[in-house]
Structures are given as C-alpha cells and as structure tokens.
Design a protein around this motif. Structure first.
Motif, short mmCIF file in Angstrom:
data_model
loop_
_atom_site.label_atom_id
_atom_site.label_comp_id
_atom_site.label_asym_id
_atom_site.label_seq_id
_atom_site.Cartn_x
_atom_site.Cartn_y
_atom_site.Cartn_z
N GLN A 185 -1.15 81.07 19.79
CA GLN A 185 -0.11 82.09 19.67
C GLN A 185 0.37 82.25 18.23
O GLN A 185 1.11 83.18 17.91
CB GLN A 185 1.08 81.75 20.57
CG GLN A 185 0.74 81.71 22.06
CD GLN A 185 1.92 81.32 22.93
OE1 GLN A 185 2.98 81.93 22.87
NE2 GLN A 185 1.72 80.28 23.75
N HIS A 200 -1.06 86.48 23.18
CA HIS A 200 0.28 86.89 23.59
C HIS A 200 0.57 86.26 24.95
O HIS A 200 -0.22 86.38 25.89
CB HIS A 200 0.37 88.42 23.71
CG HIS A 200 1.71 88.88 24.18
ND1 HIS A 200 2.84 88.86 23.38
CD2 HIS A 200 2.12 89.35 25.40
CE1 HIS A 200 3.88 89.31 24.07
NE2 HIS A 200 3.46 89.60 25.30
N GLU A 232 3.28 85.63 28.20
CA GLU A 232 4.47 85.98 28.97
C GLU A 232 4.75 84.82 29.92
O GLU A 232 3.93 84.49 30.78
CB GLU A 232 4.25 87.24 29.80
CG GLU A 232 4.08 88.52 28.98
CD GLU A 232 5.41 89.03 28.44
OE1 GLU A 232 6.46 88.58 28.94
OE2 GLU A 232 5.38 89.85 27.50
#
Length: 508
Positions: A221, A230, A232
């Motif tokens: 990251q 990325h 979440e």
C-alpha cells in the motif's frame, strides 16, 4: 385352448351348439367378472378419497390446531428500503425507533499493477522470476485481523512459482483471490463481512526480500503510483434501536423477536409491530377451502345418481359400442360406486357434526361458526351437494357473501385470543373424530385409512378365485359335450362307411 374340427359328418355347427349349451354357466362367470370390476372401481374411488381426507387431516388441520399458528405478526418500517424486518411470535406489539449507523462490509484489496522485468504481458503461467523475484522468500497472510480468532499463514514462494500457483496458495488461507490478466492486478477480498473476517498481507518483519516480493506482486500500500495497492477495511454493521446500539459482523440483527436486516445507512425510522389480521384471516379461509372441497366431494359421491341397470361392460359389449358410448357408460357406473355408502356417510356425518355444534370456550361459554360470520348458504340457496359448505361473510373471493360485513376480520383485530381459542378447539375436535375413523380397526390395513381397505381387497381376491373355479366348470362342461359330439361324429362316420360298403356289394 385345443383346436377342434367338428361337424364333419353331421354337418352341425357343433362349436355354436356347445357354447350355447354352456352359456348359462359362462353367464355366471361373466357376472362375477363384472362384480369384481365394479369392486375394483370402488377400491380406486376410496383410495382417491382417502388420500384427500388424509391430506386434510395431516396438513390443513395441523396448520390450525396450535395457538402458535395464530401468533402471526407483521412489521412495517417507515423506510422499507433501508431495512427489512421479520417478526416472530415473541415480538412485542409496539412502535420503536431505529437508526442504521453502518452496514457490514468485506475487506477488499485492489492490487497495484504488476509488470515483468522484460515488459511482456503477464498471465497465470508467469513465474515470479519474470517479476524480478529471483530467490526464495515468504510473506504473511493474517485472516481475522483484530479478533481473538486470528489465523496467520506464511506463504512460501520461489522464483519458479507461477501466478496461478500463488493464487491457489492465497485462496487456501481463507480469502477470495483472482488475478485479472486484462488489468494486470490481483483482487483480494475477505469471504465474509465484518471486522472478524478482515485480512492483511504483510512482509515478514525485517526481511528485505519479503518486502520486495510484496511490492513486486502489487500487495504494497506504500508503493508509488499505479503500483500501490488500495485497501478497503472490513466493517461491522451497527444499528441503534430505541437508543441502544447493537453491532454485528453481518447485516442481520436478532433483537427481541425481530430479525432486522440492514440494507443502507438511514436514521429516524419508525418500526411498528402489530397483529397480522390478514394473515390469520387467510389461514382460516384456507381451512374452509380445504374443508368445503372435501365435504362437497363426499356429498357428491354419496348422493350420486343411481346406476341401476348399468354394469361394467365385457369386451364383446364394448366392441358393439363406440369409444364415446363406452366412456359414458363406464362413467355412469364409476360415479355411483360410493352411492349411499355407509362408511362414507359415517365419516361425513361426524365432520358435519363437529362443525355445527361449536366449541366450548375456557370460560364455559359456547361459540359457533356463525358468531364469526361463517355459515352455510342454507338448504334452498346452496347448489346440490354444496349445502354443507361454509362461507365467510365479507370474503372478497366469495360472490355469495362478499357484500356482507366481515365479522371474522373484525374479531381477529379486536379479540385475536378468542379467535385463536375457538379455531384451535374446532380444529382439534375435527382432528379427534377423524383420528377415531382412521385408527387401526379390523378390516383396515393401516392407521391412516377411513375405509375397510383390507376387507375390500380380500373380497376382490375371493372373486379371482371364484372366477377361476367357474372357468374350470365351464371348460369341463364343454369338454363333456365335445366328447359326446365327437362320439356321435365317429358313429356317423362308421354308419356311412357301412352304408357305402353295402351299396358297393349291391352294385349300387
């Protein structure tokens, strides 16, 4: 049957004469065959009817016998898009406030773009050496991040490991993994929602080769530009019901008899739980639909037109008629096989009696179906064989009573406990009398049969034996006469032979 050549000398139609002589005995056999066929049709009629009675007993009545069936509740929410809610029997009748603070999510990683050292397109068969990983190394996968049940797995790779092989190793840790050749990226996700199912991919602490492998595979990251992954994070769902906050790894909450499924964040909602009057009404309506269909059929079978003068047809009789005539004839007989049947009358009578005498309530009072706006149409208003069917006032699907006030729906809304007590009592009374008719008795093969199926089968088998015995008698009778006619033919032949010899001696 033996082949016989008869009448050679006498010129008589011996076959026809003997059949005519035996016709009386053959008629007795034919009469037995017709009686057996008729009995078989009676068995078929009883089997079909018994199946319907049993289905009514085990399904329709069982839906009505217990008070829990009447604890139907419905829930409405001021924002049905945000939540879906189901109430069970323990849910209180109430109006409550509800906010959806968050919905549950899975952890999701979109990997950074990866590239080969040669600049070629990468596929599942690409090796890690093609990505610049030239020595054996490892990195860690942690699933259940931040919960007591954390699972950490070390992935060991070599320069010869392909991306397809790596994908399978990653899947084995309990996360979802896909390498997208078109976008040259890995896509990873936790298989279930909630923080307890989150995951993390990281290099082995202090291992430079491990950190390099993480970056080369697009899992870092902190990498620069398009090479950065990325992520979440997974999240729990959270609701606030009447000021109290609840969390869940899924979007489903079970609170005080309510099952709440959160679909989107929303606030200021009102949740109302009330009796499902229409659901209870539909259940009672379905009960009467089943009862009416059954009692109407039983009355129709019992009151069928007489088939006097009609018997099952022999093959010879069928040959002399058209197919339509045969079908019409046999239908006449079949429709009447249970006419005035005492067993049928007994079953129908106890059912009608239960429905008419009402239910004794816990307070000692006696209530009847008409107290809830349910009654028959009366002898002169009801069609034939539908005089014992019940109609519900205000039932929109019943043209006979749809314009009347719906007393049953009103009673459900005002006194649901009284409605439940009455109809559970009615259903149990009906269940009890049918049980008495179906329990094992002499002549019945099972405990779920209202007619004497065993005795009927024994009677049918007796016909088979008697028919076979009568056929033997017919055959023996015909054999005796064939023997007598054969002797006559022999005598005539001898007489003719002697006459011919005398004629020759006399020169005639």
């Amino acid at each position: 049957m033996p082949i016989r050549i008869t009448g050679m000398n006498s010129g008589l139609d011996t076959e026809a004469i003997i059949k005519e002589l035996a016709s009386a005995k053959a008629y007795k056999k034919t009469k037995m065959e017709k009686a057996q066929t008729k009995l078989g049709w009676k068995q078929e009629a009883w089997k079909a009817l018994n199946t319907k009675i049993y289905d009514f007993y085990t399904k329709t009545l069982d839906d009505m016998r217990f008070s829990t069936a009447y604890s139907k509740k419905k829930v409405t929410c001021s924002n049905s898009n945000a939540v879906s809610i189901v109430a069970n029997e323990n849910a209180p009748y109430s109006t409550q406030s509800l906010d959806v603070l968050s919905v549950a999510k899975s952890g999701y990683m979109t990997g950074g773009q990866i590239s080969s050292v040669s600049g070629g397109k990468i596929s599942g068969s690409t090796t890690l050496a093609d990505l610049g990983i030239t020595t054996g190394t490892s990195f860690e996968i942690e699933v259940g991040k931040g919960t007591p049940n954390v699972t950490t797995t070390t992935i060991n790779i070599t320069e010869n490991t392909t991306l397809s092989e790596l994908t399978e190793q990653l899947k084995g840790t309990g996360i979802g993994v896909n390498f997208d050749e078109k976008n040259q990226r890995f896509y990873l996700n936790s298989k279930n929602t909630g923080k307890e199912n989150d995951f993390e991919i990281r290099a082995v602490s202090g291992d430079a080769n491990s950190a390099a492998a993480i970056e080369a595979l697009g899992f870092s990251q902190t990498a620069s530009g398009a090479k950065a992954a990325h992520y979440e994070a997974a999240a729990d769902a959270s609701i606030r019901l009447n000021g109290v906050t609840y969390t869940s790894a899924t979007n489903v909450f079970e609170v005080n008899g309510l099952t709440i499924t959160a679909n989107e964040v929303a606030s200021g909602m009102t949740v109302t739980t009330q009796s499902d009057t229409s659901g209870i009404f539909d259940m009672v309506k379905n009960f009467f639909k089943g009862y009416n269909e059954l009692i109407n059929e039983m009355d129709k079978l019992y009151n069928a037109d007489s088939a006097k003068g009609y018997e099952p047809l022999t093959d010879e009789e069928k040959d002399a008629m058209s197919d339509a005539e045969v079908e019409k004839w046999e239908k006449k007989v079949k429709d009447a096989v249970l006419r005035k049947d005492s067993t049928l009358s007994g079953v129908a009578s106890v059912m009608k009696e239960v429905m008419s005498k009402g239910v004794t309530m816990s307070d000692g009072s006696q209530l009847y179906l008409f107290d809830f706006g349910i009654d028959t149409l009366g002898y002169f208003n009801a069609p034939d064989n539908e005089r014992n069917a019940y109609h519900i006032d205000g039932d929109a699907d019943d043209s006979n009573t749809s314009k009347n006030d719906n007393k049953l729906l009103a009673a459900i809304a005002a006194n649901p406990d009284t409605v439940a007590e009455f109809f559970t009592g009615l259903a149990n009374n009906l269940h009890d009398v049918l049980f008495e008719k179906m329990k094992g008795i002499e002549g019945v093969s099972s405990s779920f049969c209202v007619y004497e199926d065993k005795l009927l089968q024994e009677e049918y088998d007796e016909y088979t034996t008697k028919i076979a015995e009568q056929q033997k008698k017919v055959d023996a009778f015909m054999d005796r006469y064939y023997a007598k006619f054969s002797a006559m033919e022999t005598a005539l032949a001898r007489l003719e032979s002697k006459s011919n010899a005398v004629a020759q001696l006399l020169g005639m």
